[in-house]
Structures are given as C-alpha cells and as structure tokens.
Write an enzyme that holds these catalytic residues in place. Structure first.
Site, PDB file in Angstrom:
ATOM      1  N   ASP A   4      -6.633 -11.322   4.601  1.00 19.89           N
ATOM      2  CA  ASP A   4      -6.438 -11.028   3.066  1.00 19.89           C
ATOM      3  C   ASP A   4      -7.001 -12.429   2.683  1.00 19.89           C
ATOM      4  OD1 ASP A   4      -6.486  -9.052   1.017  1.00 19.89           O
ATOM      5  OD2 ASP A   4      -5.218 -10.605   0.355  1.00 19.89           O
ATOM      6  N   GLU A  23     -12.227  -8.239   4.692  1.00 18.36           N
ATOM      7  CA  GLU A  23     -12.884  -7.331   3.656  1.00 18.36           C
ATOM      8  C   GLU A  23     -14.425  -7.981   3.381  1.00 18.36           C
ATOM      9  OE1 GLU A  23      -9.835  -6.729   0.099  1.00 18.36           O
ATOM     10  OE2 GLU A  23      -9.623  -8.485   1.225  1.00 18.36           O
ATOM     11  N   CYS A  42       6.383   0.767  -1.844  1.00 18.38           N
ATOM     12  CA  CYS A  42       6.170   2.096  -1.440  1.00 18.38           C
ATOM     13  C   CYS A  42       6.985   3.462  -1.970  1.00 18.38           C
ATOM     14  CB  CYS A  42       5.713   2.606   0.080  1.00 18.38           C
ATOM     15  SG  CYS A  42       5.049   3.932   0.210  1.00 18.38           S
ATOM     16  N   CYS A  98       7.787   5.851   1.176  1.00 24.12           N
ATOM     17  CA  CYS A  98       8.647   5.488   2.494  1.00 24.12           C
ATOM     18  C   CYS A  98       9.396   4.457   2.140  1.00 24.12           C
ATOM     19  CB  CYS A  98       7.545   5.229   3.821  1.00 24.12           C
ATOM     20  SG  CYS A  98       6.629   3.719   3.813  1.00 24.12           S
ATOM     21  N   ASP A 117       0.057  -9.272  -0.340  1.00 24.85           N
ATOM     22  CA  ASP A 117      -1.246  -9.875   0.550  1.00 24.85           C
ATOM     23  C   ASP A 117      -0.900  -9.313   1.868  1.00 24.85           C
ATOM     24  OD1 ASP A 117      -2.265 -10.681  -1.727  1.00 24.85           O
ATOM     25  OD2 ASP A 117      -1.304 -12.676  -1.569  1.00 24.85           O
TER      26      ASP A 117
HETATM   27 ZN   LIG Z   1       4.858   4.019   2.481  1.00 20.63          ZN
END
Ligand SMILES: [Zn+2]
Length: 475
Positions: A232, A324, A396, A399, A406
C-alpha cells in the site's frame, strides 16, 4: 464481485533473459574534454535547429503555394521526416551551414537529427491519435542556454578500459570515470553484455556517460516464490506491506527545503536574463543557479537511491507483489498533494517494480484503480461505505477486526492476487490507463469517502459499476 487485474510481467518460466538496460557513470572531464563534449553537443543542436527550420520552411512554402492555386504536383517537394531523409538534407547542406562540420564526430549530428525525427513522429502520432497520453507539441528550436548538452554515440570505438576507471568514446578519446565501471566491465568480459550506445550528458552540473546495454541475465527465483505481498503506497508512510512492515517516507524534498529556498532566494537577488530587454545573466546569477541545480540533483539522487533499494529488496524477496493502480498523473494535478506525491516517487516505484519483478522471476499484479482496498475488511470482506482519511485504524463492525488502516489495505491487495493465482499471466503496457479515468477531469485521488464534493456520489464504493467488468485473464 470481480475486479479487473492486470499482471504486468510474468517470466518465471524463462531460463535466460535478454534485457536492454542502462549503466550510468559520473565522469571527471578535463577542461579540454569538457570543451570537446560541449562542441559535440553544440553540433547536435545546430543540426537539429537547421533541419527543423528546413522542415518548417518547406511546410510553409507548400501552404503558401496552395493558396496561389498551384497544382499539387508542382508544389515544392516535401521534406521527409524520417531520420535518413533528414540526414540526407543535412549532409547536402552541411558544408554551407556548418563549414566546421568535420571537427565533430558524425554521431553528434546524428544525435540532433534523431531527436528531431522522433519529435516529429511523436507530434504526428499524437495528432492522429496513434500516441497515447498528453498531446505532444510541434518540435521547437533548441537553445544553447536552456537545453541539456548531450551527445550519443552508436558506432565506433566504445569500450571500457581494462582498468575500469576509463572509457573510450569516438573522437572524445579516453575519459576518466569518477567511479569504477566494474559492474559493466565484468559483464562485458563474461560476454553477457553488448554495448548498444553511449550518451554523454550534463545533469545537475556534473557530466555522466550512460551506456545502453543489451544484457543477458540469468533467470532468478525470488527468495519466497510462493509468498504474495500487498504493498500500500502512501504519503504518510512510503509503503506498508501486508506483512506489517512499514517503509518510512524519507521526504527528501522537505528535508532539503530550507537549503533550496535559501539558494533560490539568492539566485532571485542576482541579475538574471531578460528576454524582453535582451539582458544577459550575470556570472553571479549563473553561479547561484548552478548551486541550486546541484541541490535539486542531490534530492533526486537520494530519492532514486532509496527507491532502488526498496524495489530491489521487494522484487528479490517475494514471488508476487500486488500494488494499486494509482492515478499518479491525476494526483499530481492536485495542488495540495502534488509536492508530496512527486517527492515520494510513486510512478517511478511502480515502474521499477514492473521491470525488477521480471528480472527476478516474480510477477507484479496491479489492482484495478477502483478496488476499495482501504474500505474492505481484510478479515471478513465487509466493505464500509465511509472511511475518513484521518481514521488511521480500521475497525470492522461485522467481525470486530481492529487493524492499522494501511496494513488492512495491503492485506486486501495481497488477497486480490490469490484470486488470480494460477490463471496465467497477461502482459500489458504499464501506462495503459483505466478507461474510467476522465481525461482532464476532476482529480481522481485514491478514492476515499468524504473527499467527494457535495452533489457527487463519491462516497459509494464503486463495486456496482465494476462488477460487470470481465476479469481480463489470459488463457
Ligand atoms: Zn470484518
């Protein structure tokens, strides 16, 4: 959901690899040698300028004749734009235009004529749409003061002396190198390299010779051929690997900022050239400008050194590298970011990775520009609709994963390569841009939520539009 993936190089199955690469060495020229090189560079410029003037004159003459209604067949004959045609015209006229022509190697004139032939071709290709990228303008005259002195030799005695501290070039003779040419000399002795051309040019106040060499490289395998690493790129850190490793951004331009500003200020206080009044620059202005040029060259050298070390290490270590497809040209149009982006050297980093993975038997995978690497959870694959730039940690909601932003992006990139593993390789020109890029449109910085202007739908992850992309795998 599938994203288009382009694998730039994949040559692991070849035993030997023939590549054209450059070896560049700094020169220590004596004053007499420097005058000789400058004379050759000047001869190249004269040939370029005279032939360009002729090309223009013929074009203008024919245009004028057409307005008189002269028959197409009776017009002044065209001047060919190919190198042989330009050379023919120059050779016919050189005794009148440059009676001193015999003093310089014929390669000097060829340097100027070749540059003109390529410039004319680029212009006509650009106009007819054959050439990608920004529009190319019509060739302009080279000025003694503004152009970089340069001369290229393609034939004759070009060699590295056995002591590896001198090179021999046609007409210029034996030139002392500032550094040892052992890396090139070893290859030449072993018969795995062939010199195609040698270019002498001045860069940042110092003379260099660059050998363009056809090298027969032994195929290598990366130390960890099975390992996929996501990289990244960013301004905060130059690169963050999916392994968690962080490559700091050295910010050489910022570090040299004070010195550069001081030197630029000093130059601005000297008497510079003025085209309007025809005033010539003072010696003190020229000295100050030279100092500033050297300071900039130093920044460029530091940056190049760091990038080469990083890309060599990555290409030697990992079998697959995923980056990327950053829209660097677009990002450079953003005034606030341009300085940082240019200093980081993303485009150069990507270019080096492309050829070095090829040399080392690895492969480079370039993720689609619209792949939401930052917004996807690397644990469960959930995609956030919003992730502000200041949020340095990815959390998140699905989860419960908590990870550095990064590193999360780098892991997503690495995971992307797994989906294309074993699908063969596809070669594509590295500069081919995604067709979704709007030419000259708003700056497409790596899309982050919250950065779109009001009224634009920039916060929605674009998977809806990319999902109908057919993955471009080769068979
Ligand atoms: Zn997740």
């Amino acid at each position: 959901m599938s994203y288009r993936v382009v694998i730039v190089l994949g040559v692991a199955d070849r035993v030997r690899l023939s590549v054209v690469q450059a070896y560049r060495f700094a020169l220590d020229l004596t004053p007499r040698q420097e005058r000789a090189v400058l004379a050759h560079a000047g001869a190249a410029r004269v040939a370029h300028n005279w032939t360009l003037a002729r090309v223009k004159a013929v074009m203008d003459q024919r245009a004028a004749e057409r307005t008189y209604g002269i028959d197409e067949a009776d017009l002044t004959p065209t001047q060919g734009w190919s190198l042989p045609a330009l050379r023919k015209s120059w050779n016919a006229a050189k005794s009148d235009v440059a009676p001193w022509w015999a003093e310089c190697s014929k390669e000097a004139y060829n340097t100027g004529l070749d540059a003109l032939a390529r410039a004319l071709k680029n212009w006509s290709d650009s106009r007819s749409g054959k050439r990608a990228g920004r529009p190319v303008g019509f060739p302009r005259f080279k000025s003694r003061r503004r152009s970089t002195p340069s001369v290229r030799f393609t034939t004759g005695a070009i060699r590295v002396e056995p002591d590896r501290k001198h090179v021999v070039l046609p007409r210029l003779g034996r030139l002392k190198l500032h550094e040892s040419a052992r890396k090139l000399a070893r290859r030449l002795d072993a018969g795995t390299a062939r010199i195609l051309s040698a270019t002498v040019r001045r860069d940042g106040g110092r003379w260099f010779v660059a050998f363009c060499v056809e090298v027969d490289r032994a195929a290598r395998t990366p130390n960890q051929p099975q390992v996929v690493v996501g990289v990244d790129l960013g301004v905060r850190h130059l690169a963050v690997l999916s392994t968690g490793e962080v490559e700091p951004n050295p910010r050489h331009l910022d570090a040299a900022g004070r010195r550069l500003r001081r030197l630029a200020r000093r130059a601005s206080r000297r008497v510079g050239p003025d085209r309007r009044t025809g005033r010539r620059a003072s010696k003190r202005w020229e000295r100050a400008r030279a100092q500033l040029g050297r300071a900039h060259a130093r920044v460029a050298n530091l940056r190049r050194d760091g990038l080469h070390k990083l890309t060599t290490r990555l290409a030697r270590e990992f079998g697959t590298i995923v980056v990327e497809d950053l829209n660097v040209a677009g990002m450079l149009r953003n005034r606030r970011l341009a300085r940082c982006i240019a200093d980081a050297g993303f485009a150069e980093l990507r270019r080096q990775l492309a050829y070095k993975t090829g040399w080392n038997g690895g492969r480079l995978v370039v993720a689609d520009r619209w792949y939401p690497s930052s917004k996807t959870c690397s644990g469960c694959g959930a995609v956030k609709t919003k992730l502000a730039l200041f949020e340095r940690t990815y959390t998140c909601a699905m989860c419960g994963l908590v990870l550095d932003r990064d590193v999360n992006a780098a892991r997503n990139l690495a995971a992307l390569a797994v989906t294309v593993a074993g699908s063969g390789s596809e070669t594509r020109n590295g500069r081919g841009a995604d067709r979704k890029t709007r030419p000259g449109g708003p700056v497409a910085v790596k899309r982050q939520p919250g950065t779109a202007k009001a009224g634009k739908t920039g916060t929605v992850p674009p998977q809806g539009r990319t999902s109908n992309h057919v993955p471009a795998y080769a068979s």
